[in-house]
Design an enzyme around this catalytic site. Structure first.
Site, PDB file in Angstrom:
ATOM      1  N   GLU A 220      66.746  -2.575   7.429  1.00  0.00           N
ATOM      2  CA  GLU A 220      67.099  -3.308   8.638  1.00  0.00           C
ATOM      3  C   GLU A 220      65.924  -3.270   9.617  1.00  0.00           C
ATOM      4  OE1 GLU A 220      70.807  -3.395  11.846  1.00  0.00           O
ATOM      5  OE2 GLU A 220      70.691  -1.857  10.309  1.00  0.00           O
ATOM      6  N   ARG A 221      65.710  -4.398  10.298  1.00  0.00           N
ATOM      7  CA  ARG A 221      64.610  -4.493  11.260  1.00  0.00           C
ATOM      8  C   ARG A 221      63.276  -4.210  10.574  1.00  0.00           C
ATOM      9  NH1 ARG A 221      68.163  -7.356  13.304  1.00  0.00           N
ATOM     10  NH2 ARG A 221      69.823  -6.307  14.431  1.00  0.00           N
ATOM     11  N   ASN A 283      72.021   3.234   9.952  1.00  0.00           N
ATOM     12  CA  ASN A 283      73.261   2.731   9.347  1.00  0.00           C
ATOM     13  C   ASN A 283      73.234   3.216   7.893  1.00  0.00           C
ATOM     14  OD1 ASN A 283      74.058   1.375  11.693  1.00  0.00           O
ATOM     15  ND2 ASN A 283      72.764  -0.366  11.172  1.00  0.00           N
ATOM     16  N   LYS A 366      74.009   8.390  13.387  1.00  0.00           N
ATOM     17  CA  LYS A 366      74.553   7.341  14.250  1.00  0.00           C
ATOM     18  C   LYS A 366      76.057   7.360  14.055  1.00  0.00           C
ATOM     19  CE  LYS A 366      74.503   2.290  14.914  1.00  0.00           C
ATOM     20  NZ  LYS A 366      73.853   1.025  14.496  1.00  0.00           N
ATOM     21  N   GLU A 370      78.796   0.617  16.485  1.00  0.00           N
ATOM     22  CA  GLU A 370      78.598  -0.555  15.630  1.00  0.00           C
ATOM     23  C   GLU A 370      79.237  -0.373  14.250  1.00  0.00           C
ATOM     24  OE1 GLU A 370      74.574  -2.484  17.487  1.00  0.00           O
ATOM     25  OE2 GLU A 370      74.293  -0.987  15.905  1.00  0.00           O
ATOM     26  N   LYS A 439      67.489   5.950  23.260  1.00  0.00           N
ATOM     27  CA  LYS A 439      66.518   4.865  23.395  1.00  0.00           C
ATOM     28  C   LYS A 439      65.906   4.887  24.797  1.00  0.00           C
ATOM     29  CE  LYS A 439      68.715   1.796  20.017  1.00  0.00           C
ATOM     30  NZ  LYS A 439      69.199   0.430  19.722  1.00  0.00           N
ATOM     31  N   ASP A 444      68.865  -2.074  24.666  1.00  0.00           N
ATOM     32  CA  ASP A 444      68.530  -2.114  23.234  1.00  0.00           C
ATOM     33  C   ASP A 444      67.121  -2.670  23.023  1.00  0.00           C
ATOM     34  OD1 ASP A 444      68.675  -2.015  20.485  1.00  0.00           O
ATOM     35  OD2 ASP A 444      70.032  -3.719  20.276  1.00  0.00           O
ATOM     36  N   GLU A 466      63.696   7.733  21.858  1.00  0.00           N
ATOM     37  CA  GLU A 466      63.562   6.843  20.706  1.00  0.00           C
ATOM     38  C   GLU A 466      62.891   5.549  21.160  1.00  0.00           C
ATOM     39  OE1 GLU A 466      66.966   6.362  17.958  1.00  0.00           O
ATOM     40  OE2 GLU A 466      66.708   4.202  18.274  1.00  0.00           O
ATOM     41  N   GLU A 472      61.665  -5.686  16.950  1.00  0.00           N
ATOM     42  CA  GLU A 472      62.929  -6.404  16.813  1.00  0.00           C
ATOM     43  C   GLU A 472      63.085  -7.497  17.863  1.00  0.00           C
ATOM     44  OE1 GLU A 472      67.741  -5.437  16.908  1.00  0.00           O
ATOM     45  OE2 GLU A 472      66.269  -3.820  16.972  1.00  0.00           O
ATOM     46  N   HIS A 606      68.329  -9.772  27.019  1.00  0.00           N
ATOM     47  CA  HIS A 606      69.052  -9.990  25.760  1.00  0.00           C
ATOM     48  C   HIS A 606      69.526 -11.433  25.606  1.00  0.00           C
ATOM     49  CE1 HIS A 606      70.831  -8.832  22.082  1.00  0.00           C
ATOM     50  NE2 HIS A 606      71.047  -7.571  22.388  1.00  0.00           N
TER      51      HIS A 606
END
Length: 845
Positions: A220-221, A283, A366, A370, A439, A444, A466, A472, A606
């Site tokens: 991912e990413r 994830n 995590k 989500e 983060k 995000d 982080e 991204e 965003h």
């Protein structure tokens, strides 16, 4: 960067074409001659060691370096679990068994390349140092080091710090550990790579942050795959840098086979002091806890260990229910964090990992975010879950990194408030071997965010910051965006934290908090979400390598200047010609601010389409509000932005009083963060003197204009750079410019529906053009039949701007091109205007 009066009051100055200022050829060029240097593919990253091309400097380096001495290089072998560890057939890299061997080999490779001739490896018989020798070692490994460097000079450097010193005609690279010597080796080579003096030398350096880790998201990413889209892999690979499950033509290359790119990445990580990597996505796929995967991970750990790189794994809280572990599985009810079954299960997995990887770091988690499972599913909180895993692994010396990226909509309507509301009450209640991983901002990974309030507020908890290296929301593998300034801005941000009496703490910047010096925390960690893949250049975009480099340098010393880091990277990656260094450093310096301006200026956040987080979608409304751009922009006929002031959501109250007051007051909030905290009226007067609507449009235009300038600046270097990398970046910049303009046009068009105002015609890159006595700022000029089509005058909106006619119209109807170059607070900006001549009373042919 704050708004200034530099943009205020764009005046007008006429430019007669005969006297228009020419653009500097060092910045804007039109030549595309074949580059004189050999083609390169970027696979060496910044660890290129081309021969020094300054004859005088080369002679001085050669005189100072005549031999390499690394005593007892093979004595202290690192642990190797895999009995027959081997490189893939045809590899150019090679495995080493000790860290001092890695240091010695890097000196041989680096000095041989930079000096244009082999530098022999020699002994030091009788402890005598050969003249011109580079001696690397510790007091334990090297009698020469023991005699040459007083113990008290090494004591303050800890386990990772190094010393570079000229001693009796030789150069000493010393540290308390073999790994420190390796770090010093790269630091010494970097001095030659960046053309610094190496004699006399007396330099020491130690990292401010102990744990300098990467989180690698293999599925991912990932924008550095080797296929056409940059996100996947060819020949059965999935695009990740490490092959665990490749199929087809690549099946034989799965771990435990070691590929060249693994060791290039390891050398690159060590060169900037990175000392750990979590190898899979947060994830988490529980495959990485299976016996088959652990065997592969052990081989990877064996290969990376000489470079000081330790492994960790991201885990799923509910992994014990996974059928792949049968019969050793638990039921959902047994995921209770206080149950013996739950803790014992994780202890067994940890012991299995440690048996194969003795220096295994621990787990990244995590949870309850989500869709990921966590302790809240059983009625517990994050403390309960983190401490349960921490208790399971503590006897093995492992750590738990528990992420705070949570945004349960039931907690509060404002997504930004939720992490603090969940974690703030738990401060001081986490186990000693738990890091709370947060983060840099409360949303995000946006190109600009306010600092996360958790950093200052979690006063009795070890915190890891982080940062996202993979881009991204900052252009992925297409846009050139140097993130060093973003991270420097965050790490040096003042939290205005106070003690229990309300007095400002002396060390209260975010970097101080992460370092642990604000309140004397015992441990420290900084995490970068890595951007490595199996692309030839490992990062998908040649300039994305700069972000990998800058993260490591700032992780070592967060007080460093991102501009100096950029210059080092440019010299190590692209060369030393003054035009190359000056131009590329300038491109990098404003690139992040340009992204902010053409994507999310003045704090509107965003606005990305949900499908890929790349393009704009300001009007998108999704099934979940807090995933929707409209949730963040709150556009209406009154204004734009999310009101988080005391009269809005109250998010500002999560900061200490100085920041809370500043952010909560629309007259005092930094304008870069304006819409993060306020719903701004369209006609509000800003510090530039323009109303909000006009300033907003101006920011979008300046962002695109900077990308146009970057493209032209890059073109000017065609004869200074190798052809392949030049062409690959040139293609990226062309796509970057198109996509930046798409962001501007989409967003401005959408906001216009609510503002009810026209797009201002006198923006910073606007120009009025005169033909046959007729002047127009629209780009369409009605010209009488038979009149000369020649452009005779241009009037830029900015009195300090420069104008140049690139192409004169040849007839009526016809088209010409006028280029305007102006200054912005973050660098030069350029716009090419198409001038269309229309016959009076008619339409163009």
């Amino acid at each position: 960067m704050s708004s200034t009066d530099e943009n205020a009051g764009f005046g007008r100055r006429s430019f007669l074409i005969g006297s228009a200022a020419a653009l500097s050829t060092s910045v804007l060029g039109t030549g595309f001659a074949q580059a004189a240097t050999p083609d390169e593919d970027g696979s060496s990253l910044w660890l290129r060691y081309p021969v020094v091309d300054d004859p005088g400097l080369l002679a001085r380096y050669r005189a100072a370096v005549t031999a390499i001495v690394v005593e007892n290089a093979g004595r202290t072998k690192v642990h190797r679990h895999t009995a027959h560890l081997a490189m893939a057939p045809g590899s150019s890299e090679h495995l080493v068994e000790t860290t001092l061997q890695a240091a010695r080999d890097e000196l041989v490779r680096g000095l041989g390349g930079l000096l244009g001739r082999p530098v022999p490896v020699r002994d030091a018989p009788g402890g005598r140092i050969p003249a011109g020798a580079v001696v690397a070692g510790t007091p334990a490994s090297s009698p020469v080091i023991r005699r040459s460097v007083p113990a008290q000079d090494l004591a303050p450097l800890g386990d990772d710090g190094y010393l570079l010193r000229s001693v009796r005609g030789a150069t000493v690279i010393a540290g308390n550990t073999d790994l420190a010597v390796l770090y010093g080796t790269f630091a010494f080579l970097r001095r030659l790579q960046t053309r610094q003096a190496i004699t006399p030398l007396d330099v020491s350096s130690a990292p401010r942050i102990r744990r300098r880790y990467l989180n690698y998201w293999e599925t991912e990413r990932l924008y550095a795959g080797n296929n056409a889209t940059g996100t996947g892999g060819l020949n059965g690979e999935n695009g990740a840098i490490f092959d665990f499950t490749a199929t087809g033509a690549s099946a034989a290359l799965n771990l435990p086979v070691i590929l060249d790119r693994y060791l290039v990445a390891a050398r690159a990580m060590a060169s900037v002091g990175i000392n750990g990597i979590t190898i899979n996505n947060v994830n988490a796929n529980s495959f990485y806890l299976t016996a088959a995967a652990i065997k592969q991970e052990a081989a990877l750990a064996d290969a990376l260990r000489p470079y000081g790189i330790r492994l960790a794994v991201s885990v799923n809280y509910a992994a014990p229910t996974d059928a792949r572990f049968a019969p050793d599985t638990l039921t959902r009810e047994q995921l209770d964090p206080y149950s013996a079954q739950f803790r014992d299960w994780w202890a067994r997995r940890a012991r299995q990992l440690q048996a194969a990887i003795p220096d295994f770091i621990g787990f990244t988690v995590k949870a309850n975010s989500e869709g990921q499972p966590g302790p809240q599913d059983l009625g517990y909180d994050h403390r309960d879950g983190a401490n349960a895993l921490a208790a399971a692994v503590a006897p093995l010396g492992m750590r738990i990194f528990w992420r705070t990226f949570v945004y349960n909509a039931e907690v509060d309507r404002d997504r930004l408030k939720r992490p603090y509301l969940e974690f703030g009450p738990l401060d001081g209640k986490f186990a000693e071997n738990v890091f709370i991983q947060t983060k840099n901002g409360p949303l995000d990974y946006q190109a600009r965010e306010p600092v996360h309030p958790l950093f200052a507020r979690m006063e009795h908890t070890d915190q890891a910051i982080e940062l996202q290296i993979t881009q991204e929301y900052t252009g992925q593998n297409t846009m050139l965006c140097y993130l060093g300034p973003l991270w420097e801005e965050v790490l040096k941000a003042d939290t205005y934290a106070t003690d229990e009496h309300g007095r400002l703490l002396p060390r209260r910047r975010v970097g101080d908090i992460v370092e642990g010096t604000t309140r004397d925390r015992p441990d420290s960690a900084i995490i970068g979400v890595a951007n490595l893949g199996n692309a030839t250049n490992l990062t998908g975009h040649h300039f994305a390598q700069a972000n990998f480099f800058a993260f490591g340098r700032l992780a070592w010393d967060w007080t460093a200047e991102s501009g100096r880091i950029a210059e080092d990277w440019v010299r190590m990656t692209w060369g030393h010609h003054p035009d190359v260094v000056r131009t590329i450093v300038a491109m990098m310096a404003g690139s992040r601010e340009a992204v902010v301006n053409y994507q999310t200026p003045l704090g509107v956040a965003h606005q990305f389409r949900s499908s890929d987080h790349y393009g704009p979608a300001p009007g998108e409304r999704l099934s979940r509000d807090d995933w929707s751009p409209v949730y963040y922009n709150q556009a209406d006929t009154a204004g734009l932005g999310y009101d988080r002031s005391p009269t809005g959501s109250g998010f500002t109250a999560q900061y200490f009083p100085v920041l809370a007051a500043r952010y909560g007051d629309i007259d005092r909030v930094p304008e870069e963060l304006l819409m993060w905290f306020h719903h701004v009226p369209w006609d509000r007067r800003l510090r530039s003197g323009r109303i909000f609507w006009d300033e907003l449009v101006s920011r979008y235009d300046l962002g695109v204009g900077y990308v146009t300038w970057m493209r032209h600046a890059w073109d000017s270097l065609a004869t200074r750079l190798d052809a392949r990398r030049f062409a690959e970046v040139k293609a990226k910049l062309a796509a970057h410019e198109t996509d930046a303009a798409g962001w501007r046009d989409t967003c401005v068009g959408y906001w216009k529906q609510f503002s009810g105002r026209e797009v201002p015609a006198d923006g910073p890159l606007s120009v009025a053009v005169e033909v046959a006595g007729v002047s127009s700022a629209t780009g369409r000029i009605p010209v009488p039949t038979g009149a000369s089509p020649r452009i005779t005058k241009v009037v830029p909106a900015d009195s300090a701007a420069r104008a140049e006619v690139l192409a004169q119209p040849r007839s009526v109807p016809g088209k010409g091109i006028v280029r305007v170059t102006a200054a912005s607070p973050f660098g030069p900006v350029v716009k090419d205007h198409v001038v269309e001549l229309v016959p009076t009373g008619g339409e163009p042919g």
